[in-house]
Design an enzyme around this catalytic site. Sequence first.
Site, short mmCIF file in Angstrom:
data_model
loop_
_atom_site.label_atom_id
_atom_site.label_comp_id
_atom_site.label_asym_id
_atom_site.label_seq_id
_atom_site.Cartn_x
_atom_site.Cartn_y
_atom_site.Cartn_z
N HIS A 1 0.93 -1.28 0.09
CA HIS A 1 0.04 0.14 -0.03
C HIS A 1 1.07 1.24 0.02
O HIS A 1 0.43 2.51 0.30
CB HIS A 1 -0.82 0.23 1.09
CG HIS A 1 -1.67 -1.25 1.33
ND1 HIS A 1 -3.03 -1.29 0.82
CD2 HIS A 1 -1.47 -2.41 2.16
CE1 HIS A 1 -3.32 -2.61 1.50
NE2 HIS A 1 -2.33 -3.18 1.79
N SER B 1 16.53 19.37 -17.90
CA SER B 1 15.62 20.31 -18.14
C SER B 1 16.11 21.56 -18.88
O SER B 1 17.15 21.97 -18.50
CB SER B 1 14.85 20.76 -16.64
OG SER B 1 14.36 22.19 -16.97
N LYS C 1 18.35 19.76 -12.84
CA LYS C 1 17.49 18.55 -13.02
C LYS C 1 18.10 17.45 -14.15
O LYS C 1 19.15 17.56 -14.81
CB LYS C 1 16.33 18.95 -13.93
CG LYS C 1 15.16 19.81 -13.05
CD LYS C 1 14.72 19.09 -11.96
CE LYS C 1 13.65 17.96 -12.10
NZ LYS C 1 12.44 18.22 -12.69
N GLU D 1 10.57 6.84 -17.76
CA GLU D 1 9.32 7.43 -17.92
C GLU D 1 8.53 6.93 -19.01
O GLU D 1 7.37 6.59 -19.32
CB GLU D 1 9.24 8.79 -17.57
CG GLU D 1 9.61 9.39 -16.26
CD GLU D 1 9.69 10.65 -16.30
OE1 GLU D 1 8.93 11.58 -15.89
OE2 GLU D 1 10.97 11.07 -16.47
#
Length: 496
Positions: free
Chosen positions: A159, A281, A287, A294
């Site tokens: 969970h 980025s 970044k 992804e």
Amino acid sequence: MTGKRMWGGRFKGGPDSLLLRVNASIHFDQRMIDQDVLGSIAQARMLEKIAILSEGERAEIEAGLLLVLKRYHAGELALSEELEDVHTHVEHELSNHVDPQTAGRLHTGRSRNDQVALDVCMWLRDEVGVLRAALTSLIELLSSRATDWAEIPCVGLTHLQSAQPVTVGHHIMAYAVALTRDLERVQDLRRRIRFCPLGSGSLAGSPLPLDRAYVAEQLGFEGGPSLNSMDSVASRDLLVEACAVAAVAGLNLSRLAEDLILWASPAQGWITLPDECCTGSSLMPQKKNPDGLELVRGKSGRILGRLMGLATVLKGLPMSYNKDLQEDKEACFDALDTLQDMIALTQLSLAKAEIRADRCLAAVHADGFLMATDLADYLVLKKVPFRDAHHIVGTVVAHAEQKSVGLKDLSLDEYQNINPAFEADLFTWLDPERSIARRSTAGGPAPDAVRATATQLHELCAQSRRKIEAEHGPCPLLNELIQKKLWTGLDPVQGD
Ligand code: ARG
């Protein structure tokens, strides 16, 4: 242009340019040209066998087909929408190199309907081999990374809440094992690609004495000729199955990707991903984004979409061939290409990923209640029934929580006030590394158990490679052409 078509005879005018464009499949089905040429050579040899072609005509056609293939791979073939698909292109080009009368005999007893069914089966069979090899190497990589990280404790979650300590290796091994089922599914699909559709005609077979068994044998279809001519041209369930298998594997990879993305997030910081699978980025100089993973996560949705798209095309489609079926290829090509990319990106991300063992361990120690289940097991060994033990430890947790401390910060007195079954040895039970080592049952997180699974997977992968070699070698016809150095298509691939 009408003269180039395979079906011009009964028409006065040609199709509208709109239909030409939408009907054309050459921009994607050219991918099956090797299979198309190989199938046509088998067809020519069979026609010689039944005396429809003379030996000389067959030889001329065969050389012509190999020349067409060579020219295609050299980029010398002009592709046009008027010629619709790969089958028509090959046949049309053949007639430029071979006496058109002779070339015109090749299509005897054959329709594009059984021809495309054959090409698709052969393409899928090759692709399944490539996919099996790719999945096998990914399982091997995951399993070896799991072994590398078998001793590094981390917080195990259910969970998304802290549950019990496991190891990074155990966690990664979970995905290696899940992927063995994907490999099994792909392996299983190979068994069903064993019937040769060629000779089914448009839908109704042929009155000519076609030697279908010979064609099947030449093209490596161990089941022989397909069993029903209508099913042969109408069915695409093998492609649906391929998309489904890819979709399930994609789901597994998307979950692995998500875990690694979370691990790489600054909040968790358990893993450092290699630069090769990250981007920066354009605005924020600091970044380092896990784009590769992804994309793996995102592309799993794309494969599901392909599966749904193809299944929807087939739903309620009447017997037998309908042009709707032309939609099968883009769906299946894309689903399997996408999965290949996902596998490769996962490999790229994992091969050089570095685990930050100190952070993983710190997270385990920072969690005050991760050892609660161990404490209940401890009481069980002191003869307390598990249900009571669970309740007692719940009381301990509530007490510690109220004091804003963890289980190891309470004193023996406090424990004994809650229940006298607690003794001084309880504190050794609160050590997470010992906890992991204790859970050494088969399939458990103890390092030796993880290593035992790795050994099993290693054997499974070796077996998989042997099977790939046995089940995806070149078919007898291709083998002969390669041996005689006549083959002008791509090298038959078996993946990496
Ligand atoms: N390009 C077609 C396909 O992919 C080949 C079969 C065409 N058959 C026909 N009767 N128009 O399905």
